[in-house]
Scaffold this motif. Sequence first.
Motif, PDB file in Angstrom:
ATOM      1  N   LYS A   1       0.839  -1.198   0.000  1.00 30.69           N
ATOM      2  CA  LYS A   1       0.000   0.000   0.000  1.00 30.69           C
ATOM      3  C   LYS A   1       0.874   1.248   0.000  1.00 30.69           C
ATOM      4  CE  LYS A   1      -3.885  -2.275   0.353  1.00 30.69           C
ATOM      5  NZ  LYS A   1      -4.718  -2.219   1.535  1.00 30.69           N
ATOM      6  N   PRO A   2       0.422   2.352  -0.658  1.00 29.05           N
ATOM      7  CA  PRO A   2       1.199   3.591  -0.628  1.00 29.05           C
ATOM      8  C   PRO A   2       1.189   4.183   0.776  1.00 29.05           C
ATOM      9  CG  PRO A   2      -0.947   3.937  -1.686  1.00 29.05           C
ATOM     10  CD  PRO A   2      -0.801   2.461  -1.471  1.00 29.05           C
ATOM     11  N   PHE A   3       2.370   4.615   1.266  1.00 31.63           N
ATOM     12  CA  PHE A   3       2.492   5.131   2.623  1.00 31.63           C
ATOM     13  C   PHE A   3       2.781   6.628   2.599  1.00 31.63           C
ATOM     14  CE2 PHE A   3       3.170   1.480   5.712  1.00 31.63           C
ATOM     15  CZ  PHE A   3       2.547   0.569   4.881  1.00 31.63           C
ATOM     16  N   ILE A   4       2.205   7.331   3.545  1.00 30.59           N
ATOM     17  CA  ILE A   4       2.494   8.743   3.757  1.00 30.59           C
ATOM     18  C   ILE A   4       2.676   8.937   5.251  1.00 30.59           C
ATOM     19  CG2 ILE A   4       1.654  11.116   3.573  1.00 30.59           C
ATOM     20  CD1 ILE A   4       0.030  10.286   1.171  1.00 30.59           C
ATOM     21  N   LEU A   5       3.823   9.498   5.651  1.00 30.97           N
ATOM     22  CA  LEU A   5       4.099   9.719   7.077  1.00 30.97           C
ATOM     23  C   LEU A   5       3.966   8.425   7.885  1.00 30.97           C
ATOM     24  CD1 LEU A   5       2.198  13.113   7.539  1.00 30.97           C
ATOM     25  CD2 LEU A   5       4.631  12.765   7.084  1.00 30.97           C
ATOM     26  N   GLY A   6       4.336   7.302   7.280  1.00 29.91           N
ATOM     27  CA  GLY A   6       4.316   6.038   7.996  1.00 29.91           C
ATOM     28  C   GLY A   6       2.972   5.360   8.061  1.00 29.91           C
ATOM     29  N   LEU A   7       1.966   5.887   7.391  1.00 24.61           N
ATOM     30  CA  LEU A   7       0.623   5.308   7.408  1.00 24.61           C
ATOM     31  C   LEU A   7       0.140   5.038   5.986  1.00 24.61           C
ATOM     32  CD1 LEU A   7      -1.193   7.506  10.083  1.00 24.61           C
ATOM     33  CD2 LEU A   7      -0.604   5.096  10.307  1.00 24.61           C
ATOM     34  N   PRO A   8      -0.703   4.013   5.796  1.00 25.70           N
ATOM     35  CA  PRO A   8      -1.287   3.770   4.468  1.00 25.70           C
ATOM     36  C   PRO A   8      -2.131   4.965   4.034  1.00 25.70           C
ATOM     37  CG  PRO A   8      -1.632   1.887   5.924  1.00 25.70           C
ATOM     38  CD  PRO A   8      -1.117   2.996   6.776  1.00 25.70           C
ATOM     39  N   LEU A   9      -2.182   5.232   2.758  1.00 25.00           N
ATOM     40  CA  LEU A   9      -2.923   6.378   2.231  1.00 25.00           C
ATOM     41  C   LEU A   9      -4.389   6.336   2.654  1.00 25.00           C
ATOM     42  CD1 LEU A   9      -3.110   8.898   0.464  1.00 25.00           C
ATOM     43  CD2 LEU A   9      -3.434   7.400  -1.519  1.00 25.00           C
ATOM     44  N   GLU A  10      -4.999   5.129   2.621  1.00 28.34           N
ATOM     45  CA  GLU A  10      -6.412   5.037   2.979  1.00 28.34           C
ATOM     46  C   GLU A  10      -6.659   5.400   4.442  1.00 28.34           C
ATOM     47  OE1 GLU A  10      -4.958   0.651   2.926  1.00 28.34           O
ATOM     48  OE2 GLU A  10      -4.532   2.555   1.926  1.00 28.34           O
ATOM     49  N   SER A  11      -5.662   5.117   5.308  1.00 29.80           N
ATOM     50  CA  SER A  11      -5.798   5.484   6.720  1.00 29.80           C
ATOM     51  C   SER A  11      -5.696   6.983   6.917  1.00 29.80           C
ATOM     52  CB  SER A  11      -4.738   4.769   7.563  1.00 29.80           C
ATOM     53  OG  SER A  11      -4.995   3.384   7.626  1.00 29.80           O
ATOM     54  N   ILE A  12      -4.783   7.624   6.192  1.00 31.35           N
ATOM     55  CA  ILE A  12      -4.643   9.081   6.261  1.00 31.35           C
ATOM     56  C   ILE A  12      -5.949   9.752   5.852  1.00 31.35           C
ATOM     57  CG2 ILE A  12      -3.539  11.077   5.186  1.00 31.35           C
ATOM     58  CD1 ILE A  12      -1.675   9.822   7.096  1.00 31.35           C
ATOM     59  N   ILE A  13      -6.535   9.279   4.751  1.00 36.23           N
ATOM     60  CA  ILE A  13      -7.770   9.895   4.247  1.00 36.23           C
ATOM     61  C   ILE A  13      -8.939   9.642   5.193  1.00 36.23           C
ATOM     62  CG2 ILE A  13      -9.482   9.877   2.389  1.00 36.23           C
ATOM     63  CD1 ILE A  13      -7.212   9.227   0.440  1.00 36.23           C
ATOM     64  N   ALA A  14      -9.141   8.370   5.567  1.00 39.57           N
ATOM     65  CA  ALA A  14     -10.327   7.991   6.340  1.00 39.57           C
ATOM     66  C   ALA A  14     -10.289   8.467   7.781  1.00 39.57           C
ATOM     67  CB  ALA A  14     -10.498   6.468   6.304  1.00 39.57           C
ATOM     68  N   HIS A  15      -9.097   8.536   8.388  1.00 36.13           N
ATOM     69  CA  HIS A  15      -9.005   8.850   9.810  1.00 36.13           C
ATOM     70  C   HIS A  15      -8.583  10.279  10.116  1.00 36.13           C
ATOM     71  CE1 HIS A  15      -8.430   4.372   9.768  1.00 36.13           C
ATOM     72  NE2 HIS A  15      -9.381   4.486  10.669  1.00 36.13           N
ATOM     73  N   TYR A  16      -8.065  10.994   9.103  1.00 35.80           N
ATOM     74  CA  TYR A  16      -7.596  12.356   9.355  1.00 35.80           C
ATOM     75  C   TYR A  16      -8.213  13.384   8.401  1.00 35.80           C
ATOM     76  CZ  TYR A  16      -4.194  10.189  12.450  1.00 35.80           C
ATOM     77  OH  TYR A  16      -3.615   9.478  13.468  1.00 35.80           O
ATOM     78  N   ILE A  17      -8.024  13.182   7.104  1.00 35.36           N
ATOM     79  CA  ILE A  17      -8.487  14.185   6.137  1.00 35.36           C
ATOM     80  C   ILE A  17     -10.000  14.324   6.157  1.00 35.36           C
ATOM     81  CG2 ILE A  17      -8.586  14.820   3.698  1.00 35.36           C
ATOM     82  CD1 ILE A  17      -5.878  13.500   3.327  1.00 35.36           C
TER      83      ILE A  17
END
Length: 226
Positions: free
Chosen positions: A104-120
């Motif tokens: 999975k693509p990672f950003i700041l140590g997290l999967p992209l889907e996690s960044i979007i779903a849990h933060y953005i």
Amino acid sequence: MIVMKRRFELIYRILFIIICAVGIFIHFDLNDRDYNAHEFSFFTLWSNIFCLVFMCVLLIKHFIGKDTRSKCLIYFKGMALSSIICTFLVYHFSEYKIIMSTNKPFILGLPLESIIAHYIVPFMFIADWIFFQPKGLFKWHYIFTWLAFPFVYIVCFFTRCQCNSPSEFVNVPKYPYFFLNYECIGMGKCLFYILMLLLIFVCINLLIIFTDKFLAKIKSKSSKNL
């Protein structure tokens, strides 16, 4: 000024729908039915879909010239807001340390889907409420009626666990969260965790309504001073 704000509001909500839809879509594997069913057992996905559907309804009502600030829509926006805030809080403070897959693509140590779903998505939805929704419309009894959404989630979760055959969980975990694994931790402890989560929801709902009324008072005072 009002026209410009409405245009920005429309553009913002279209952008939210695109980002939220992408975040939901990349959670799934079109070739793995069991994996997809497992993903639907996460409250994260439920809350993100709730916010997406709500924003789509607002967009449709905008284009057909209907009221986008009706009492019903205000009520469900508060329910969606409560759910998405809880999604952020529980993930950030409890589920942050996750096992990451290497594909999975990672950003700041997290999967992209996690960044979007849990933060953005949570912060964009909160911003939409702060900047675009009239304040002072939430009622105090919403603190408890907004619990309907997590309650439905819990009922569906237990129904899935009881009704699905063991073969459904050969390739994927049966439980989305450790605190819902009643076979391992026991039903008593599981119910305790559920009650604690409901208490968190009550606190979130209380904070939302208090903030809503507080911001309404500030706006009312500033209007009188003009």
